[in-house]
Design a protein around this motif. Sequence first.
Motif, PDB file in Angstrom:
ATOM      1  N   THR A   7      23.984  32.554 -64.568  1.00 54.56           N
ATOM      2  CA  THR A   7      23.098  33.686 -65.155  1.00 54.56           C
ATOM      3  C   THR A   7      22.664  34.615 -63.829  1.00 54.56           C
ATOM      4  N   ASP A   8      23.083  35.868 -63.936  1.00 54.92           N
ATOM      5  CA  ASP A   8      22.541  36.780 -63.076  1.00 54.92           C
ATOM      6  C   ASP A   8      22.880  36.146 -61.612  1.00 54.92           C
ATOM      7  N   ASN A   9      24.032  35.854 -61.290  1.00 50.75           N
ATOM      8  CA  ASN A   9      24.442  35.115 -59.906  1.00 50.75           C
ATOM      9  C   ASN A   9      24.006  36.302 -58.808  1.00 50.75           C
ATOM     10  N   ALA A  10      23.622  35.672 -57.616  1.00 50.29           N
ATOM     11  CA  ALA A  10      23.101  36.457 -56.424  1.00 50.29           C
ATOM     12  C   ALA A  10      23.586  35.827 -55.200  1.00 50.29           C
ATOM     13  N   GLY A  11      23.845  36.824 -54.294  1.00 46.78           N
ATOM     14  CA  GLY A  11      24.180  36.215 -52.757  1.00 46.78           C
ATOM     15  C   GLY A  11      23.049  36.932 -51.981  1.00 46.78           C
ATOM     16  N   PHE A  12      22.749  36.555 -50.903  1.00 47.31           N
ATOM     17  CA  PHE A  12      21.533  37.206 -50.179  1.00 47.31           C
ATOM     18  C   PHE A  12      22.055  37.598 -48.677  1.00 47.31           C
ATOM     19  N   PHE A  13      21.586  38.932 -48.595  1.00 45.27           N
ATOM     20  CA  PHE A  13      21.846  39.549 -47.142  1.00 45.27           C
ATOM     21  C   PHE A  13      20.443  39.489 -46.388  1.00 45.27           C
ATOM     22  N   ILE A  14      20.304  38.887 -45.340  1.00 43.78           N
ATOM     23  CA  ILE A  14      19.248  38.422 -44.790  1.00 43.78           C
ATOM     24  C   ILE A  14      19.068  39.023 -43.502  1.00 43.78           C
ATOM     25  N   ARG A  15      18.052  39.894 -43.064  1.00 48.64           N
ATOM     26  CA  ARG A  15      18.012  40.678 -41.817  1.00 48.64           C
ATOM     27  C   ARG A  15      16.987  40.030 -41.034  1.00 48.64           C
ATOM     28  N   HIS A  16      17.196  40.037 -39.651  1.00 49.92           N
ATOM     29  CA  HIS A  16      16.058  39.416 -38.595  1.00 49.92           C
ATOM     30  C   HIS A  16      16.233  40.161 -37.494  1.00 49.92           C
ATOM     31  N   ASP A  17      15.302  41.253 -37.066  1.00 53.79           N
ATOM     32  CA  ASP A  17      15.395  42.243 -35.922  1.00 53.79           C
ATOM     33  C   ASP A  17      16.602  43.109 -36.109  1.00 53.79           C
ATOM     34  N   ASP A  18      17.660  42.758 -35.030  1.00 58.34           N
ATOM     35  CA  ASP A  18      18.750  43.515 -35.355  1.00 58.34           C
ATOM     36  C   ASP A  18      20.148  42.706 -35.917  1.00 58.34           C
ATOM     37  N   ARG A  19      19.741  41.603 -36.457  1.00 56.08           N
ATOM     38  CA  ARG A  19      20.763  40.815 -36.922  1.00 56.08           C
ATOM     39  C   ARG A  19      20.670  40.591 -38.411  1.00 56.08           C
ATOM     40  N   ALA A  20      22.019  39.964 -38.923  1.00 58.60           N
ATOM     41  CA  ALA A  20      22.073  39.928 -40.220  1.00 58.60           C
ATOM     42  C   ALA A  20      22.793  38.585 -40.500  1.00 58.60           C
ATOM     43  N   PHE A  21      22.363  37.765 -41.736  1.00 63.11           N
ATOM     44  CA  PHE A  21      22.793  36.730 -42.200  1.00 63.11           C
ATOM     45  C   PHE A  21      23.104  36.884 -43.703  1.00 63.11           C
ATOM     46  N   THR A  22      24.512  36.573 -44.066  1.00 65.38           N
ATOM     47  CA  THR A  22      24.931  36.831 -45.429  1.00 65.38           C
ATOM     48  C   THR A  22      25.486  35.340 -46.181  1.00 65.38           C
ATOM     49  N   ILE A  23      24.923  35.025 -47.162  1.00 64.58           N
ATOM     50  CA  ILE A  23      25.298  34.043 -47.894  1.00 64.58           C
ATOM     51  C   ILE A  23      25.547  34.457 -49.173  1.00 64.58           C
ATOM     52  N   ALA A  24      26.815  33.808 -49.723  1.00 61.90           N
ATOM     53  CA  ALA A  24      27.557  33.855 -50.947  1.00 61.90           C
ATOM     54  C   ALA A  24      28.198  32.597 -51.231  1.00 61.90           C
ATOM     55  N   THR A  25      27.581  31.881 -51.896  1.00 63.61           N
ATOM     56  CA  THR A  25      27.958  30.383 -52.386  1.00 63.61           C
ATOM     57  C   THR A  25      29.174  30.191 -53.209  1.00 63.61           C
ATOM     58  N   ASP A  26      28.833  30.907 -54.467  1.00 63.43           N
ATOM     59  CA  ASP A  26      29.698  30.789 -55.398  1.00 63.43           C
ATOM     60  C   ASP A  26      30.443  32.173 -55.594  1.00 63.43           C
ATOM     61  N   LEU A  27      31.839  32.290 -55.671  1.00 66.18           N
ATOM     62  CA  LEU A  27      32.353  33.476 -55.749  1.00 66.18           C
ATOM     63  C   LEU A  27      33.837  33.468 -56.584  1.00 66.18           C
ATOM     64  N   GLY A  28      33.976  34.076 -57.527  1.00 60.05           N
ATOM     65  CA  GLY A  28      35.124  34.159 -58.083  1.00 60.05           C
ATOM     66  C   GLY A  28      36.056  35.307 -57.472  1.00 60.05           C
ATOM     67  N   CYS A  29      35.585  36.374 -56.908  1.00 61.54           N
ATOM     68  CA  CYS A  29      36.547  37.264 -56.050  1.00 61.54           C
ATOM     69  C   CYS A  29      35.465  38.205 -55.331  1.00 61.54           C
ATOM     70  N   ILE A  30      36.111  39.043 -54.352  1.00 63.09           N
ATOM     71  CA  ILE A  30      35.085  39.987 -53.438  1.00 63.09           C
ATOM     72  C   ILE A  30      34.972  41.129 -54.351  1.00 63.09           C
ATOM     73  N   SER A  31      33.622  41.227 -54.704  1.00 63.18           N
ATOM     74  CA  SER A  31      33.295  42.477 -55.348  1.00 63.18           C
ATOM     75  C   SER A  31      32.843  43.424 -54.384  1.00 63.18           C
ATOM     76  N   PRO A  32      32.721  44.833 -54.894  1.00 64.22           N
ATOM     77  CA  PRO A  32      32.596  45.979 -53.977  1.00 64.22           C
ATOM     78  C   PRO A  32      31.079  45.864 -53.278  1.00 64.22           C
ATOM     79  N   ARG A  33      30.154  45.271 -53.984  1.00 67.62           N
ATOM     80  CA  ARG A  33      29.070  45.017 -53.302  1.00 67.62           C
ATOM     81  C   ARG A  33      28.892  43.651 -52.310  1.00 67.62           C
ATOM     82  N   VAL A  34      29.677  42.874 -52.694  1.00 65.34           N
ATOM     83  CA  VAL A  34      29.762  41.491 -51.701  1.00 65.34           C
ATOM     84  C   VAL A  34      30.444  42.080 -50.259  1.00 65.34           C
TER      85      VAL A  34
END
Length: 378
Positions: free
Chosen positions: A224-251
């Motif tokens: 239900t309403d699946n989400a990944g997280f784009f996490i910024r800290h100073d000038d760096r970024a950490f991205t988490i997408a644990t369950d994916l059926g495909c790579i969508s444009p937003r991913v």
Amino acid sequence: MGARRLQLRQDTHHIPAIQSITHLPPPTRYGQTIQIHNPDFPGLFDDQERTPYTPQPVQTDIARHSTLLEGGLNAFPHPVAPASPLGPVVASPVPNRIRFMSLGSGSSGNCCYIGDSQSGFLVDAGVDAPTVVDTLRRHGISMQHVKGICITHDHSDHMRCVYTLLRKHRHMALYCTPRALSGIMRRHSVSRRLKDYHVAIYKEIPFTIGNFTITAFETMHDGTDNAGFFIRHDDRAFTIATDLGCISPRVDHYMRQTDYLVIESNYDLEMLRHGSYPEYLKARIQTDNGHMDNLVTAHYLAEIYTPRLKNVFLCHLSQENNTPEKALEESRKALEGIGLKVGEGNDTPADFAADIQLVALPRTGESRFYSFRPDRTR
């Protein structure tokens, strides 16, 4: 002494000579003005948050002038010049290290920790609460340091321990979309008090936890309403997408901007086809709302690689239809195919010489505790 003080007060032509020091010209070398910068010195403040330098008001040096009046000019054989007009040279603290550890990644339970020296948070809560608390404590992190839990979706392997953690650590908050919370309440036997901890978030609208700015984004999965997280800290970024059926444009949009990536590599296609799963489940896993094939993940990593991408963590490996060796082999082959040296994330000499680190997160139990320094080449 009184006569000497009087003589100094009357001998006023000495004072302008001292005051004129405040009008020093900028320093030069070979006729060119030297520019003074605020350099970063690595290591000294690794565990402190960067704080901008705030100049303080310049105050009259009362003690110095008092000494001059008492002892005359001889009290300062080498007069001390006031601060340079260029300002003080300050060693700015380096940005905080980002800490990351997986406490479980698979259908048995998903949970990981992301933080810095001041605070942190969990992504998903599918691992037993005592295990989470004890594991973090062994690495020097108390639960007071953990400010919240971000939930990706409402499947039980991602949220079944969320209420237990929140109830025992009431300072923490639950971050998920309203629809995801509704799915949790509808599909699982969870206390309605879970809503008391809820902080509503919305996809594509950033929110903050401590020093982290987090943006939830749409992922393709059958929760239900699946989400990944784009996490910024100073000038760096950490991205988490644990369950994916495909790579969508937003991913794709967020994964191309990241330094550290957690991406699903769920199954080996041949193992799935010849495995024991019923046909309907095999079909579900292969849909665009299912899970990611090792080969698809591998090709995508090779497609999006830039020198900014330093660490890739393959997550949510199937116990029945995959092995860490197969997942790593496919991604390593794809990355080496575009000319990269691939490390194993163990800080060996070979890893330091590599272009990218590739790690398969363990299905059960904790991963290594990673500490990422800022990239000073930017």
